[in-house]
Design an enzyme around this catalytic site. Sequence first.
Site, mmCIF file in Angstrom:
data_model
loop_
_atom_site.group_PDB
_atom_site.id
_atom_site.type_symbol
_atom_site.label_atom_id
_atom_site.label_comp_id
_atom_site.label_asym_id
_atom_site.label_seq_id
_atom_site.Cartn_x
_atom_site.Cartn_y
_atom_site.Cartn_z
ATOM 1 N N ASP A 259 48.029 -6.092 -11.436
ATOM 2 C CA ASP A 259 48.554 -4.845 -10.903
ATOM 3 C C ASP A 259 48.124 -3.719 -11.843
ATOM 4 O O ASP A 259 47.569 -3.943 -12.921
ATOM 5 C CB ASP A 259 50.081 -4.917 -10.765
ATOM 6 C CG ASP A 259 50.583 -4.021 -9.638
ATOM 7 O OD1 ASP A 259 49.891 -3.037 -9.304
ATOM 8 O OD2 ASP A 259 51.666 -4.288 -9.090
ATOM 9 N N TRP A 260 48.395 -2.500 -11.443
ATOM 10 C CA TRP A 260 47.901 -1.301 -12.134
ATOM 11 C C TRP A 260 48.279 -1.320 -13.622
ATOM 12 O O TRP A 260 49.449 -1.239 -13.983
ATOM 13 C CB TRP A 260 48.491 -0.078 -11.447
ATOM 14 C CG TRP A 260 47.977 1.246 -11.923
ATOM 15 C CD1 TRP A 260 48.367 1.909 -13.056
ATOM 16 C CD2 TRP A 260 47.000 2.076 -11.295
ATOM 17 N NE1 TRP A 260 47.692 3.100 -13.163
ATOM 18 C CE2 TRP A 260 46.838 3.236 -12.091
ATOM 19 C CE3 TRP A 260 46.243 1.970 -10.133
ATOM 20 C CZ2 TRP A 260 45.969 4.273 -11.763
ATOM 21 C CZ3 TRP A 260 45.373 2.991 -9.799
ATOM 22 C CH2 TRP A 260 45.236 4.127 -10.601
#
Length: 734
Positions: A259-260
């Site tokens: 994820d980011w």
Amino acid sequence: MTTSPIETKAMQLLSKMTLDEKLGQLSQTCGAGGHIPQYLVEGIQKGRVSSVINEVDLATVNELQRIAKEESRLGIPLLIGRDVIHGFKTIFPIPLGQAAAWSPELVEKGARIAALESARAGVNWTFAPMIDIARDPRWGRIAESLGEDPFLCSQLGVAMVKGFQSDDLSTNGAIAACAKHFVGYGASESGRDYNTTNIPENELRNVHLQPFYFAAKSGVASFMSSFSDLNGVPASGNQWLLKQILRDEWQYKGLVVSDWESIKELKVHGLSASDKDSARLAAKAGIDIEMQSTCYIDNMKALIDESKIQESEIDSLVLNVLQTKFALGLFDQAYTDLSTLPAYLNHEHLSAAKEAAQKSCVLLQNQSRNGASPILPLNKNDTKRIAVIGPLANDGYEQLGTWVFDGEEQHSISCLSGLKEIVNEGTEIKFEPVFASSRDKDTQQFEKALSITEQADVAILFLGEESILSGEAHCRSNIDLPGAQNELIEYLSQSSTPIVLVILAGRPLTIQPIVNKIDSILYAWHPGTMGGIAIAEILFGDACPSGKLPVTFPRVVGQVPIYYAQKNSGRPAAEWSYVHIDDVPQRAPQTSLGMAATHLDTHFTPLYSFGFGLSYAEFAYHDVNISDNKIVIGESFSVTLKVENKSEIDADEIVQLYIRDLVGSVTRPVKELKGFQRVYVKAKSIVNVNFELHTDDLAFYDINNKLNVEAGDFLLGVGKDSSLELNVAFELIN
């Protein structure tokens, strides 16, 4: 083991790559919004960029692909990623709303349309479906979920994957799906985004992992690791999760993306001491692409030089990336040709969005305060004057819901517009927003709203949450109607005019304080582009409400988490043992009041049960039978019943099948959904419904955390929602 043609091509390409080029395939960066900065040009030319996200200008995307194909040494095309969560230009209901339709076919169609539309912008990879089990409505991302139940979530998640990817990823208009967030993110403590999750392994396997398992087996192209810390080890550095379970147990061969910046955040969690160590942990766990941050590309050479990572380990990660690009057909066709894809917002797409909005609406209440017949559906001929009240009645933006980057409010049919479109000519509609937003506490317009209510044949209130109040990082500790909405409802309830409340929201709200102040409640979630006309047709009976809740509605936030598949406990709640705080005498002797699993200050039941939803039709269930009450493990069995529509209205009913395993090596839930069907039943008619099951459908992870079917006694029930009685007994035998 034989090697597939795609794997062979990927291995041949891998053999030609330098270490720099390999590390480039593990790197994802963000686009610049319609232009290409020089650093990005140079990065792609040098093979140091594998994927670009959040760039949806087609000319820019095609130019990025041209640079990758023609100006880099090996001509490796780019993955173009975008959050296409519930539509691209044609916006469908939020995923939680889509789940309320209980229709895999509808979910698949919505994802297919989202894929076709986003492909027009050059997108070939979406970060959906989100299949976290969500049992805490305080969590903002419950809006993006498919609800609280592993079975329903699994069915709908697989349907969404198929819609995005079609039967062949290389098909024109197909895009790679991504099962997220692996795993347990929906159980974040106190419903706060990014927070710690602590889930015993048995519950993790029986509940939270189930949708991901089915997504993996359905061929989902990618997985995304969660932001969250799972039992002390953040998911993006969790070898047990990503290697032992995903790769070894499930034999998953696809791509895994962080994820980011979640690799960089391993240091923030306290799992690593530096970005270099974060890169090592993530690579060892098996993260193939680093989203946004640069721990891999900045540190991997040093890690190899220090023998902390082997280049062969890097090769394994790169191979997964290359195989995904080959599967998408990007080496043969990296550019997007608009002439091969359907137009945005075309009639077929809008019609599907309207159907999804309509079937997702859940009728929660339909009773007159004065004891007369139900208010809904409204009669067009008798309804001459309508008061439309609330800030969400005429807001095309807010009805689109959370995490919509590409939908545009000017294409929305608002609720007010939908009503105007459907009512008879000459019907008077007076609109008063009352509030500037859903959070507004200004009561100055209350008197005006009451005045137009008293002059109307019916008042329709459009209240709830703005889209920004749910979704990622939009968690709430208080999930009442925000602002002064409760006060408005209380104020208007002094009128004798019938009041219909339409709630547009991204989560279950605690609406117990106002249910007795109004006549009818239609829960519309955030319904998307076509929400206004879909809702109007339901209100006036041109369509029949058929949605059912995919998540339990609490009475008060203090009940959270509350879900239907709870464990029985040693002292289960029951009416005979329930004691309310107001009934406790002063200076009462010290004792365990009621001696059951209850709260003193609210009833132990939810406000609305999982699976609940009313209809304008009246359904009855008859003759629920099982093919055999002694079933040998390893065999199939069937459950049959009749569903009768006793009304004069043709309608859909969602038939739900639940079981209970009475004794297990670990305690089992009081009910588990094991089947559902949306059936169309004409007025005054009966349909036969058949469920085909196998004893494997009753398997669970046992005391040794092994998937097993245990012999023993079971109960089964079929009905309208999870509050049904389980009254059919059967036994599994060896």
